[in-house]
Write an enzyme that holds these catalytic residues in place. Sequence first.
Site, mmCIF file in Angstrom:
data_model
loop_
_atom_site.group_PDB
_atom_site.id
_atom_site.type_symbol
_atom_site.label_atom_id
_atom_site.label_comp_id
_atom_site.label_asym_id
_atom_site.label_seq_id
_atom_site.Cartn_x
_atom_site.Cartn_y
_atom_site.Cartn_z
ATOM 1 N N SER A 68 0.873 -1.417 -0.119
ATOM 2 C CA SER A 68 -0.290 -0.272 -0.154
ATOM 3 C C SER A 68 0.982 1.411 0.098
ATOM 4 C CB SER A 68 -1.349 -0.377 0.822
ATOM 5 O OG SER A 68 -1.590 -0.725 0.775
ATOM 6 N N LYS A 71 0.260 3.626 -2.202
ATOM 7 C CA LYS A 71 -0.363 4.979 -2.746
ATOM 8 C C LYS A 71 -0.316 6.562 -2.800
ATOM 9 C CE LYS A 71 -4.173 2.033 -0.702
ATOM 10 N NZ LYS A 71 -3.367 0.816 0.027
ATOM 11 N N SER A 131 -5.619 3.975 4.186
ATOM 12 C CA SER A 131 -5.257 2.797 3.714
ATOM 13 C C SER A 131 -6.222 2.104 2.535
ATOM 14 C CB SER A 131 -4.313 1.823 3.513
ATOM 15 O OG SER A 131 -3.362 1.310 2.743
ATOM 16 N N LYS A 245 3.444 6.583 5.664
ATOM 17 C CA LYS A 245 2.242 5.224 4.939
ATOM 18 C C LYS A 245 2.839 4.365 5.190
ATOM 19 C CE LYS A 245 -1.297 4.487 2.765
ATOM 20 N NZ LYS A 245 -1.488 2.982 3.410
#
Length: 626
Positions: A68, A71, A131, A245
């Site tokens: 993820s 992203k 997320s 993140k």
Amino acid sequence: MKKTLIRAFSFLLTLSLLTGLLCPFASALEYEGVPPISIESTASLLVDMDTDQILHEENADEIRYPASITKVMTALLTLEAVGRGELTMDTMVTVPAEALKDITDDSSTANIVAGEQISVHDLLYCLLVVSANEAANILAITVSGDIPTFVDLMNQRAQELGMENTHFVNPHGLHHADHYTTARDIYTMAKEAMTHAPFREIVSTGQYTTAATNKSEPRTLYNTNGLLARFKYAGYVYSGTIGIKTGSTPEAGYCLVAAAKKKGVTLISVVLGCENIELGNNKVERKQFSESSRLLDWGFTNFSSATLLNAETYLEEVPVRNSFQSAHVVIQPEETVKSLIPGQYDPEKLDLRLTLNSDTAYAPISKGDALGKVAVIYDGEQYAEVDMVAVSDVSFSPFSAFISSVDAVLGNLFVRILLALALLFFLVGVVRRFQAQKREELKEKRLHRKEEKRQAAEARHLREEAAYAQRKQDQERKRQERDRAREEEQAFRRAEQERRRQEQEARRAEEARLRAERERVRAEEQAIRRAEQEKRRRERERIHQEELAARRAEQERRRREQERRRQQAEERRWQEQTRREFYDNRDPRGGYRQDYREDRRPTARDDRRGSHPSQNKRDRRPNNRR
């Protein structure tokens, strides 16, 4: 045959040694005086974001799956589209069904459904805080029209940023064999994203509540970054964390790109492929958080920020030739050099080595021209090499250049003697020629003096007439030029006014369109709210009526029950009274008294006298008289 085998074996051994020497090592960087650190991950990186100085790296260029963390690129492209004016943070997006097709049930989502209307601002929070995979697809379709086009844009932007070992297949990071990157490329992507203020604000938010939509109540989002907030994973909060993140898939492991700021220093750490360690008693150590904290602590503890070269205070002078303006020009570094150094800063370890392009500079010189370089060396290690540039202009002087050239030539003694002799002979010849010419000139002057005066008078008269005519022509030309300039200026002003008017009309039309759009959206929202309120009011009214009916039915049931119990009590009392009356009216000799009636019931008069008429002596009459 034996010699051939020996030579072949020697060749293979040499080739293997050379291959081992040429292969890059995966060991971490080493700084003198700084204890090394090893991170429990497949790849790790620690970089000073302000200077791009690498403090630690292990397998930083090894191909890994980003999960993820992908992203971050999705958010970067969305914010760049907002910066270009293609979107706004308040743009309302209607969720298409195709955005939910590849979202698996076990992946992270914000439970966004097809047909839901949600703003780009809230989609970015869903993307980066919890997320949400469907938010990535929705933003991709919003920016590029479809997901494949957006993925092409992701790969193009990665190449522009220099992410040479990165390839994207989707905007959310769910596993695909051809979807990969490296720790170094993740740092490059994260640093670029951190240049956008909305991105920094979102990734540093621990908890956020979105606005209600047409298909959902407000959503409360909790950040998945355990270094930033303890909502998802308690016990890992790291002081100074400002993002960024998380990411995890079975193939990628547990990954985190984190940023923390302390004492004016911002460090970005990347750990990939971490594992969760079972500690017993349902406790789990999440290595992506604990190892990131350990790596950041190592960086902040063992390195300090120092200004190694100040462009404002480090000044040098260089001699200048070919100019009367100045004999020297001041040079200074083109930029200030700041860096993280091991331990505490010691000025004695700093060495600034200046190297000039030439011992003497030659005019002309413009401000900003590089005249040399300065190497910044601290504790024996070179941190930077900066151009030394001129701080002002120095003009060129031809006469000074001539003097400099003459000085260079006259520096030779033999040349000086030859020049002196030649000058002497030249002067003698000039004097003799001058004397002869002087005599001839005296004769000619006497003969032509009157003629010259006449010609001078005529020439003066002609010049005056020509000058007068020229002045008239110049005045007419200037007048025509002024008229033409005035007409051009008026035409330009009219064109500029027309352009401004058109821009104002276009701006007013756009504002009216946006206002109408906002009014429409507001009216739709109000209609939805009114409908929802009316529905809730009717539901409450129905529930209230049902409750009233239930209460009335319960009251009626209780009243009937009480009436039934009262009648039963009355019946029992009457039976008991009848039984007592029966025994009280029996004749001792047998039989019953005449005034006893078995079917008699108590009356109000009986109640005043007693529980039964037989209990009143006045009413008793003998029924067995003989």
